[in-house]
Design a protein around this motif. Structure first.
Motif, PDB file in Angstrom:
ATOM      1  N   LEU A 287      81.639 -19.239  -7.397  1.00  0.00           N
ATOM      2  CA  LEU A 287      80.412 -19.806  -6.828  1.00  0.00           C
ATOM      3  C   LEU A 287      79.509 -18.686  -6.329  1.00  0.00           C
ATOM      4  CD1 LEU A 287      82.007 -22.751  -4.803  1.00  0.00           C
ATOM      5  CD2 LEU A 287      80.891 -22.870  -7.049  1.00  0.00           C
ATOM      6  N   VAL A 312      81.306 -18.015   0.316  1.00  0.00           N
ATOM      7  CA  VAL A 312      80.463 -19.149  -0.051  1.00  0.00           C
ATOM      8  C   VAL A 312      79.862 -19.763   1.217  1.00  0.00           C
ATOM      9  CG1 VAL A 312      80.376 -21.345  -1.278  1.00  0.00           C
ATOM     10  CG2 VAL A 312      82.022 -19.584  -1.980  1.00  0.00           C
ATOM     11  N   ASP A 316      76.503 -24.797   1.058  1.00  0.00           N
ATOM     12  CA  ASP A 316      76.676 -24.970  -0.385  1.00  0.00           C
ATOM     13  C   ASP A 316      77.923 -25.807  -0.682  1.00  0.00           C
ATOM     14  OD1 ASP A 316      74.441 -23.444  -0.739  1.00  0.00           O
ATOM     15  OD2 ASP A 316      75.520 -21.599  -1.253  1.00  0.00           O
TER      16      ASP A 316
END
Length: 399
Positions: A287, A312, A316
Motif C-alpha cells: 500500500l 500506512v 487509508d
C-alpha cells in the motif's frame, strides 16, 4: 518560602496531571477509561489534539520531573509545621477543630499522590487497584484542600515575604518572622539552639531538589543526557545500536509476544461496516507508504526524540474498511498476552491526522520485535500506551 514554591509547583502538577488524563481519551469508555464515575470531576475533558506533535512529551515530562524535584520541598514544608502537630489543646474551638481535620486531607492527600506517582514512575505497582483512579481521585481531594489552605494562608504569606529584608533574614540563625508568634505561628514553644541558618536550611532543600532534577530530567532526552537519569527506570545508555536503538517501555518477551505470533502466519484484521480484511505484512507494504517524524512519550515521564516512522496511514486503512470520507474512531488490539492496554481506542481526529500511521519501519529499517514488529500504531501527541505495538486488529466505527 517553601509554601510559595509549592503553591506554583503543585498548581503546575495538577494542571499537567489533568492534561495527561485528557490525553488518554477517557471519553472512549470502557476501553481507555480506567476511572469510573468521574461525574463532575470530568467536566474539563476535551478531545486531545494532535498538534503540536510534541505536546504530551512536554506536559508529561514537566509533570514527572517537577513532581520528583518538589519532593524535598514538600518534606521540608511538612517538617517546618511539625510543632503545630503537637500544639495543646488540640482544638481551641469548633472552627479550629474543623481546620485541623481539613489538614488531614491536605497532608494525607499530598503524601498519597506523591507516593503513588513515584511508585508509578518506578514501575512498582504495589498499591491496591489501578493507578489511574487512585491517582485521579487522590489528586482532586488533595487539590481541593490545597486551594482552601492556600486561600487562607495567602495574606500571611504575602506579609512575611514583604516584611523586613528577605536576604537579611536569611543570614540570621535566630529570630522569628512577624507571623511566627501567636496562635498561628510556626515557632516551636521551646526551641533548641539553632544548628543551621535559614539560608543553610533552604540551601539543603534546594540542593536536594537540584540533585533529583539532575538525576531525573535526562529521561526526557536522547543521547548522553539520558545517562544522567540515574533515578529513572529508563535512564542509562540507549538500548543497542542501529535504527532501533531508542528506549522501549515493554519488551516483546515481557508481554508474551514471540516469533510464533509475529511470523509468516501473522495477519492484520481490518474491520469496518460490513467489510473485514485480513492483510499480510507484504500486503501492507504494497500500500501507499508515508513517513512521519514523531517521538514516543510515556506517562512515566520518559520520552524519545523524533524517530522517522514509515507505514500506512490510519485514514487509508479506514478507507479500506469502508469509510471513504470521514475516518471514525478506531479500536486497536494487540497480540500481547500480558500487561495493560492490550486494547486502546483512538479518536477520529487522531485517525484522520496524516501523520497517524500503522508503522512497519522506523529510521529506514524494519521494526524490531521490541518496537512492535510486525506493525505498530504511532500517533502525534498521544501517550505511549496508545501507540499500540504488535497490532493484530483495527476495528473502525462505533466503539
Amino acid at each position: 518560602m517553601l509554601g510559595t514554591v509549592l503553591l506554583f509547583g503543585m498548581t503546575l502538577l495538577f494542571v499537567t496531571g489533568l492534561l495527561s488524563y485528557a490525553a488518554y481519551n477517557p471519553g472512549l469508555a470502557p476501553v481507555n477509561d480506567k476511572t469510573p464515575d468521574k461525574g463532575l470531576l470530568g467536566f474539563y475533558l476535551f478531545a486531545w489534539p494532535t498538534d503540536p506533535h510534541w505536546l504530551y512529551r512536554l506536559t508529561q515530562g514537566l509533570h514527572v520531573t517537577v513532581g520528583i524535584t518538589l519532593i524535598p520541598v514538600l518534606l521540608a514544608k511538612l517538617w517546618s509545621v511539625l510543632p503545630r502537630l503537637f500544639a495543646l489543646p488540640p482544638a481551641r474551638s469548633l472552627a479550629h477543630a474543623l481546620e485541623r481535620l481539613s489538614l488531614l486531607l491536605l497532608v494525607g492527600g499530598a503524601l498519597f499522590v506523591f507516593a503513588t506517582g513515584v511508585l508509578n514512575v518506578q514501575l512498582e505497582y504495589v498499591f491496591p487497584g489501578s493507578f489511574y483512579p487512585l491517582h485521579f481521585y487522590g489528586a482532586w481531594v488533595f487539590f481541593a484542600a490545597f486551594v482552601a489552605h492556600a486561600a487562607l494562608k495567602l495574606p500571611q504569606t504575602v506579609r512575611v515575604l514583604r516584611a523586613g529584608g528577605l536576604r537579611e533574614r536569611l543570614r540570621t540563625h535566630e529570630g522569628h518572622g512577624p507571623d511566627d508568634e501567636g496562635e498561628d505561628g510556626l515557632a516551636a514553644p521551646r526551641p533548641a539552639e539553632p544548628t543551621v541558618s535559614r539560608r543553610g536550611a533552604l540551601g539543603l532543600v534546594g540542593g536536594g531538589s537540584l540533585l533529583l532534577f539532575a538525576t531525573t530530567a535526562g529521561q526526557s532526552f536522547d543521547g548522553w543526557p539520558r545517562a544522567t537519569a540515574l533515578f529513572a527506570p529508563h535512564g542509562g545508555a540507549e538500548p543497542g545500536r542501529g535504527p532501533g536503538a531508542f528506549q522501549v517501555n515493554k519488551t516483546a518477551r515481557s508481554v508474551g509476544v514471540g516469533p510464533d505470533r509475529t511470523g509468516d502466519s501473522w495477519r492484520l484484521v481490518v474491520a469496518g461496516p460490513g467489510r473485514t480484511l485480513r492483510l499480510t505484512r507484504a500486503d501492507l507494504l504494497g500500500l501507499a507508504q508515508h513517513t512521519a517524524d514523531l517521538p514516543i512519550a510515556c506517562v512515566e515521564g520518559w520520552s524519545t526524540s523524533d524517530q522517522a516512522w514509515s507505514g500506512v496511514r490510519l485514514r487509508d486503512l479506514a478507507a479500506l474498511a469502508g469509510y471513504e470520507d470521514d475516518a471514525p474512531a478506531v479500536l486497536v488490539e494487540s497480540l500481547q498476552l500480558r500487561g495493560s492496554f492490550r486494547k486502546a481506542a483512538l479518536r477520529d481526529n487522531q485517525v484522520r491526522d496524516p501523520r497517524s500511521l500503522l508503522a512497519l519501519r522506523v529510521n529506514g529499517a524494519d521494526l524490531t520485535p521490541d518496537h512492535g514488529y510486525p506493525a505498530r500504531v504511532i500517533v502525534p501527541a498521544a501517550p505511549g500506551v496508545l501507540n499500540t505495538k504488535w497490532v493484530s486488529r483495527l476495528t473502525f466505527g462505533e466503539l
